[in-house]
Every structure is written in structure tokens, then in C-alpha cells.
Design an enzyme around this catalytic site. Structure first.
Site, short mmCIF file in Angstrom:
data_model
loop_
_atom_site.label_atom_id
_atom_site.label_comp_id
_atom_site.label_asym_id
_atom_site.label_seq_id
_atom_site.Cartn_x
_atom_site.Cartn_y
_atom_site.Cartn_z
N TYR A 71 0.96 -0.91 0.00
CA TYR A 71 -0.10 0.18 -0.16
C TYR A 71 0.93 1.13 0.08
O TYR A 71 1.71 1.15 0.78
CB TYR A 71 -0.84 -0.12 1.16
CG TYR A 71 -1.68 1.35 1.32
CD1 TYR A 71 -3.02 1.53 1.00
CD2 TYR A 71 -1.10 2.47 1.87
CE1 TYR A 71 -3.56 2.51 1.03
CE2 TYR A 71 -1.79 3.55 1.87
CZ TYR A 71 -2.97 3.76 1.37
OH TYR A 71 -3.75 4.91 1.59
N GLU A 112 -3.14 7.52 -3.97
CA GLU A 112 -3.31 6.26 -3.18
C GLU A 112 -2.97 5.13 -4.29
O GLU A 112 -3.57 5.23 -5.50
CB GLU A 112 -4.58 5.99 -2.50
CG GLU A 112 -4.49 4.72 -1.50
CD GLU A 112 -5.86 4.57 -1.04
OE1 GLU A 112 -5.86 4.90 0.30
OE2 GLU A 112 -6.92 4.37 -1.69
#
Ligand code: GDP
Ligand code: MN
Length: 387
Positions: free
Chosen positions: A109, A199
């Protein structure tokens, strides 16, 4: 303003962040052509909606031939997509992204946002990629690493090393170079495009040793859109809640919440305080609505209409402290909205400030039925009693 995955990936590509080859399709007719231009099988078929959690909701499908690809695209375009981040009715899918399939070795992530309490951009990195980051943060916070970026120095190479050497198993030097390059470019993009969020989840290493952004999410700070004109054209109003979209057209600060008390207030601070007292009185606000200090009669009318259109609302509280916004303007706006839309729920009004007498007079002389509260806490108690 949120961008779609395919829009975000186009920007990534332009900035040199590696993404899988892909093609957007709007109908099943375009699938064959897309497959011919992208290496595969397998291919990945992805619903393009702003809501996340598509993987869990069947919005991301791996296909091995044309027939499977066509039926996957058809299924996605046919019915609303329900994910953990949408309502139970789901959201319609109007576009589908077809991409080359990747052999995933590891998933990370990587996110970037502004940490308001630190007043600095923050890079968030985790080896628990592919999962919802909120869940990772709640269950295994030790798996999340952060680096604050000093705006004066910008992103520093040692910060990338800090994040990468925190991994349980440190990748090869070549992959490390790939990952540090993505971090550096992502910070550049974050600044250049005035983002409030960038993101990549997951950012993957493939079995062939390549780094690739498998998912992409960009949110642009609305307050910067005046200088990001090219990006503003990427807006997709159909992805927004219809009432929030209507509010946006009239410059009203409106946010939907889960309760059933509609509230119309002027000023963000007063709106927050009003939500607090509604909760204190044991009820739940259905929305945050700040009509703003200098609201016109038309804005008041629209604001009140938005609340009236919300079928969950069981009682309405109008709490206005007239300063620049005069109470008579408010009263006329409310009456105008009530003329066009039947008011079937109890209405509680608390007015103070500039032109309050004439505002009260206008309301009293109308056929609108409402209860008057002397002060804010009385208003909240009255409104809570109605539901
Ligand atoms: P989200 O669920 O809305 O965040 O959608 P993502 O784009 O993150 O996709 C969900 C999951 O699908 C990813 O975490 C991957 O595990 C998987 N996925 C996406 N693309 C590929 C691919 O090319 N190959 C494989 N094997 N899995 C993929
Ligand atoms: Mn994702």
C-alpha cells in the site's frame, strides 16, 4: 474532486509511474479491439466507479478469453455494483477498464495525503497491500509506516529508504530503485496537481520483477480547481450523491450524514455546533448544511429544497444567526421553497440577529406551520422530540 482509476492511471503514466497496459471500453462491442491491443490472457476487467472495495464486490474480474471478457463487461454494465463502500442499492457502472493481467509476487500500500494535525504532507506505506488500509490500521497498526514531508525540503531519498528498510523482507536493489522512483514521482504529482489524496493499493512487484501500480486513486483539492483547469474537466458529477451534486451547483456546503434531522444553518462553526446539540439532545443529524454567511434568497430556497428532498428527514431545524445574511432574506427563501415543495415534517426555527423582527414577521404571516425556539438548546430539544 475524485478521479476515476483510468484517469488517475493516465496521469501516473505521464509522470513515469508504471501502470499495466489498459484500454477503456463503454460497451461490449469494444472488447475485442481492446483485447487485441493488450497482451494477455489473462486480462483484468475493472468497473470504473469512484467507490472502492470493488474487488470484494465483484467489480474486478480476471478473464482468459474473448467470450469471458465480453460477458464480464456485459455483467458489469448491466447491474449496479455493490461494494462495501456503496449503499445497498449500489452504483451504476458506465465505463469498464480492461488491463493486462499481472503475476503478483508482493502487494504494497502506498498513499499520500495531508496530515492536518502535523500540518504536513504524509506518505503512508504498508506491506499489507491489497487490503483496506482502514482495516490494516485498526487491526495491525504495526504494519503501517509513515513519513512526514517537510514542505521546505520536499521528499528526501532517505525517507524512501526508511520506509523500504522497515519491510520484513527487503527487495532486491533493482526493485528498491523502482519503488523509490514511484515514491518520488508520486510526491511530485501530489504537489503539482494540488492533490488531497494519491493512493496506490496495491502497488505490486510481479513475478517477473517489475513494479506496477495496479490500482490508482487521485483526489484533487476542490479549492485548487481554479488553477487546475485541465483536471476540472475530468469531473464526473454522475458519481456524486444527487443531493450533494445539487448543493454543489449552488455553492452550498452540504454533506449527507446518517441521521434523520435535517438542519439548515449559516456558517460552518454554527453548523458544527448545531450538529453537536442535536446529538446532545439524543437525535442524529441527516446532514451538514452551511448556506454560508452571504447566502442569497435563491441559495436559501435551494438549501431548504435539498433537505425537503431527502426522504429520510423526519424533522427540520433551521438555525440562523443573521449577520451578513439577514433574517428577512432567510424567511423569504424558506417560504419560496415551501411554496414549491410540500413541507410534511415538523419545522423548528431559531432566528437571531440582523432584521430578526421582519424575518419573524414574514414567517408568521405565511401559511407555513413551524415551531419557534428561543435558543439553540431549546431548538435541539424540540426537534429531537419530533422523531
Ligand atoms: P479495489 O478493490 O476497488 O481497491 O480494486 P483494485 O484495483 O485494488 O483490485 C482489487 C484486487 O484485484 C487487487 O488487490 C488484486 O489483488 C486483484 N487484481 C487487480 N488486478 C490484478 C491483476 O492484474 N492480476 C491479479 N492476479 N490480480 C489483480
Ligand atoms: Mn485497490
Amino acid at each position: 474532486m475524485k478521479l476515476h482509476e483510468f484517469q488517475s492511471k493516465k496521469i501516473f503514466k505521464e509522470m513515469g509511474i508504471p501502470v499495466p497496459a489498459g484500454q477503456l471500453v463503454l460497451s461490449t462491442d469494444e472488447v475485442e479491439k481492446a483485447l487485441n491491443t493488450i497482451s494477455g490472457p489473462p486480462w483484468v476487467v475493472k468497473a470504473q466507479v469512484h467507490a472502492g472495495g470493488r474487488g470484494k464486490g465483484g467489480g474486478v474480474r480476471i478473464v482468459r478469453d474473448l467470450e469471458e471478457a465480453v460477458s464480464a463487461v456485459e455483467a458489469l454494465l448491466k447491474a449496479p455494483l455493490v461494494t462495501p463502500q456503496t449503499t445497498a442499492e449500489g452504483v451504476p457502472v458506465r465505463r469498464v477498464l480492461i488491463e493486462e493481467g499481472m503475476n503478483i509476487e508482493r502487494e504494497f500500500y502506498l498513499g499520500m495525503t495531508v496530515d492536518r494535525s502535523a500540518a504536513m504532507p504524509t506518505v503512508i506505506f504498508s506491506q499489507a497491500g491489497g487490503m483496506e488500509i482502514e482495516e490494516v490500521a485498526a487491526r495491525t497498526p504495526q504494519l503501517i509506516q509513515k513519513e512526514y514531508v517537510n514542505p521546505a525540503t520536499g521528499w528526501m531519498p532517505y525517507q524512501a529508504r526508511n520506509l523500504l528498510f522497515s519491510l520484513d523482507s527487503v527487495p532486491s536493489p533493482e526493485i528498491m530503485r523502482g519503488l523509490t522512483s514511484v515514491m518520488r514521482k508520486m510526491y511530485g504529482l501530489f504537489l503539482k496537481l494540488d492533490c488531497s489524496l494519491v493512493e496506490i493499493n496495491p502497488l505490486v512487484i510481479t513475478k517477473e520483477g517489475k513494479v506496477s501500480a495496479l490500482d490508482a486513486k487521485i483526489t484533487i483539492d476542490d479549492n485548487a480547481l481554479f488553477r487546475q483547469k485541465e483536471l476540472a474537466s475530468l469531473d464526473d458529477p454522475e458519481e456524486k450523491d444527487p443531493l450533494e451534486r445539487m448543493a454543489g451547483e449552488y455553492n452550498l456546503n452540504y454533506i449527507r450524514l446518517d441521521g434523520n434531522i435535517g438542519a439548515m444553518v449559516n456558517g460552518a462553526g454554527l453548523a458544527m455546533a448545531t450538529m453537536d446539540v442535536i446529538k446532545l439532545a439524543g437525535a442524529e443529524p441527516a446532514n451538514f448544511l452551511d448556506v454560508g454567511g452571504g447566502a442569497t434568497e435563491e441559495m436559501i430556497t435551494k438549501g431548504f429544497e435539498i433537505i425537503l428532498h431527502d426522504r429520510r428527514v423526519k424533522a427540520i431545524l433551521i438555525n440562523i444567526f443573521g449577520g451578513i445574511l439577514r433574517c428577512d432574506v432567510l424567511a423569504r427563501g424558506v417560504i419560496e421553497a415551501a411554496r414549491k415543495n410540500e413541507v410534511t415534517v415538523p419545522l423548528i426555527v431559531r432566528l437571531e440577529g440582523t432584521n430578526v423582527e421582519s424575518g419573524r414577521k414574514i414567517l408568521n404571516e405565511s401559511d407555513l406551520e413551524f415551531l419557534v425556539a428561543g435558543d439553540l438548546s431549546e431548538a435541539a430539544e424540540l426537534v429531537a422530540k419530533q422523531v
